[in-house]
Design an enzyme around this catalytic site. Structure first.
Site, mmCIF file in Angstrom:
data_model
loop_
_atom_site.group_PDB
_atom_site.id
_atom_site.type_symbol
_atom_site.label_atom_id
_atom_site.label_comp_id
_atom_site.label_asym_id
_atom_site.label_seq_id
_atom_site.Cartn_x
_atom_site.Cartn_y
_atom_site.Cartn_z
ATOM 1 C CE LYS A 174 -21.329 9.035 -18.988
ATOM 2 N NZ LYS A 174 -22.272 9.663 -18.043
ATOM 3 C CD GLU A 177 -23.191 15.145 -15.480
ATOM 4 O OE1 GLU A 177 -22.178 15.251 -14.769
ATOM 5 O OE2 GLU A 177 -23.479 15.946 -16.374
ATOM 6 N N GLY A 228 -29.562 10.414 -26.605
ATOM 7 C CA GLY A 228 -30.095 11.247 -27.682
ATOM 8 C C GLY A 228 -29.352 11.057 -28.996
ATOM 9 C CB THR A 231 -25.287 12.083 -27.210
ATOM 10 O OG1 THR A 231 -26.004 13.145 -26.608
ATOM 11 C CG2 THR A 231 -24.064 11.768 -26.400
ATOM 12 N N GLY A 232 -25.488 10.504 -29.986
ATOM 13 C CA GLY A 232 -25.196 9.293 -30.767
ATOM 14 C C GLY A 232 -24.229 9.571 -31.908
ATOM 15 C CD GLU A 249 -31.290 0.171 -28.950
ATOM 16 O OE1 GLU A 249 -32.343 0.703 -29.356
ATOM 17 O OE2 GLU A 249 -30.892 -0.918 -29.354
ATOM 18 C CB CYS A 283 -36.426 6.355 -26.362
ATOM 19 S SG CYS A 283 -36.602 4.698 -25.705
ATOM 20 C CD GLU A 384 -36.360 11.926 -28.011
ATOM 21 O OE1 GLU A 384 -35.191 12.326 -28.078
ATOM 22 O OE2 GLU A 384 -36.659 10.745 -27.746
#
Ligand code: NDP
Length: 488
Positions: A174, A177, A228, A231-232, A249, A283, A384
């Site tokens: 995926k 988007e 990010g 989300t990780g 990652e 990153c 970040e």
């Protein structure tokens, strides 16, 4: 203008929900394509196709040699369309053409590297204290869900798919988007080379919904994620549903440390390139410049003298060195950090605003921005920003440099600039990061592992380590005694 479909089970398919998403060029706002806004049912269909291809399809029976040859063909397919893919990458995610060309070439190299590695995956035989033949075999994990971000779209797809396929897994990728176009062109290469149906599926759609289904669906054996850290955490929670294998990652707030004995010209270039390549949407960006006090003035003056050479513009315009940010929302986020830096008392040396020429007003541009007098407790030094914002902090000793470098929740990358080799090694040994560059910044090799310490992730991509993340380890123990056990 093209409308793309999902690539599921070897066929192009429209979303079952019938929704489309418009894709705009962040450099000028132009509508460039439409893609499927997939829902959970689309992802389930892709998972079922991958499950079928793994459990009963030809892929597991395809020899490592043949899998390798298929990956070579994918690399050839990418190279044959390198220019088209690079231009599409520029128009979809904004980076300058030269950077996109590099990414596309590297994506092809990645498939080739893992094509060669497919035949080198091997187990081992161990001497055990029994009359047995005991050996280890490495096997594919099964069905792998792969979720990638928007900053290196095709390259991230290659980093995920190439090792997974080399190891014999079946995948559902995926893309972000916002930047799905080159991954969908990659799917067309899969179709052209007749990759067996279901082995690699590409489904576009939002993280909330499509991404979550991939993460939580119990038919998926492994989830590989780049994105990010926030989300990780969600991915880890979702993956707990069936104790999926995970590799993550994640983000970084990477120190780029310049000692007084560094080559000044090289470290000026390294500081700017580390912070501003790919608009700082990297990153591993060297976004925290740590400078030894005695050379602070020269280094800062040297950087400011070169800032006008960072030409902003659409990535396809000649001579452009910095493109637009990915979206208006992301530009707002970067600008809010610039405001925050000012309110925290940092000294703005350059940038901090949108560029003046009006021909750039339809893109999401922000000038390269440098803040001086930044202290380690400021949020601009800790969080970040993922844009063209560099913070400068000074140190007085090697010990302080190491302390500042490690004063972060992240641990992805670090740079060290010095001409003293012993110092370089000493500092490299103490920095808690997965990648340490000495007298350079950003080179990344398919042969070498990539990944982070601390909250920058779990596991490693690339190199031999990358394929390990897609393999199970099985021990086989063959009893060579002919007599029964005789225990009872
Ligand atoms: P995000 O974490 O926002 O998104 C990454 C991917 O995850 C996207 O495809 C997104 O979908 C998807 N996603 C979002 N929410 C969920 C969810 N709940 N479940 C499943 N999938 C979800 O990151 P960005 O795309 O904004 O990328 C920037 C981040 O990526 C930075 O923090 C950067 O440091 C990191 N990164 C790390 C790299 C590394 O190698 N360590 C390399 C490159 C980037 P969608 O956006 O389509 O809705």
């Amino acid at each position: 203008m093209k409308t793309y479909e999902n690539y599921i089970d070897g066929k192009w398919q429209s979303s079952r929900g019938g929704k489309l998403r418009e894709i705009h060029d962040p450099g000028n706002g132009e509508l460039i394509a439409k893609v499927q806004e997939s829902n959970r049912q689309d992802v389930v269909a892709a998972i079922q196709a991958a499950r079928k291809a793994f459990d009963s399809g030809p892929w597991r029976k395809t020899s490592a040699l043949d899998r390798g040859k298929i990956l070579f063909k994918i690399a050839e397919g990418i190279r044959a369309q390198a220019r088209k893919l690079a231009e599409l990458e520029v128009r979809n995610c904004g980076k300058p053409l030269a950077e996109a060309e590099f990414d596309i070439a590297d994506a092809a190299n990645c498939f080739e590297f893992y094509g060669g590695l497919a035949t080198k995956i091997h187990g081992e035989t161990m001497q055990v204290p029994a009359n047995s033949l005991s050996f280890v075999v490495r096997e594919p994990i099964g069905v792998c869900g792969q979720i990638i971000p928007w900053n290196y779209p095709l390259l991230m797809a290659a980093w995920k798919l190439a090792p997974a396929l080399a190891a014999g897994n079946c995948c559902i990728l995926k893309p972000s988007e916002m930047t799905p176009l080159t991954a969908l062109e990659l799917a067309d290469i899969f179709r052209q080379i007749e990759l067996p149906a279901g082995v690699a599926n590409i489904v576009t759609g939002p993280g909330a919904g499509a991404g979550e289904e991939l993460t939580t669906n119990t038919l998926v054996d492994k989830i590989a994620f780049t994105g990010g850290t926030v989300t990780g955490r969600k991915i880890m929670t979702g993956a707990a549903a069936n104790i999926k294998k995970i590799s993550l990652e994640l983000g970084g707030k990477n120190p780029n440390v310049v000692f007084a004995d560094a080559d000044l010209a090289a470290s000026i270039d390294g500081a700017l390139f580390g912070a501003f390549a790919n608009q700082g949407e990297v990153c591993s960006a060297g976004s925290r410049l740590l400078v030894e006090k005695s050379i602070h003035k020269q280094l800062v003056e040297g950087m400011l003298a070169k800032i006008p050479k960072i030409k902003l513009g659409h990535g396809l315009s000649p001579g452009v060195k910095m493109g637009p940010l990915i979206s208006a929302t992301h530009r707002d986020k970067v600008e809010s950090y610039i405001k925050l830096g000012l309110s925290e008392g940092a000294k703005l040396l350059c940038g901090g605003k949108r560029p003046e020429p009006s021909d750039l007003s339809t893109g999401y541009f922000v000038e390269p921005t440098i803040f001086d007098n930044v202290t380690p407790n400021m949020r601009i030094s800790r969080e970040e920003i993922f844009g063209p914002v560099l913070t400068v902090t000074t140190f007085s000793s090697e010990e302080e440099a190491v302390k500042l470098a490690n004063d972060t929740d992240y641990g992805l990358a670090a740079g060290i600039w010095t001409q003293n080799v012993q110092k370089a090694v000493r500092v490299a040994q103490q920095v808690r990061a997965g990648i340490v560059w000495v007298n350079t910044y950003h080179p990344t090799f398919n042969e070498m592992p990539w990944g982070g310490y601390k909250q920058s992730g779990i596991g490693r991509e690339l190199g031999l380590y990358g394929v390990d993340e897609y393999l199970e380890t099985k021990q086989v123990n063959i009893n060579l005694d002919e007599a029964p056990i005789g225990w009872y």
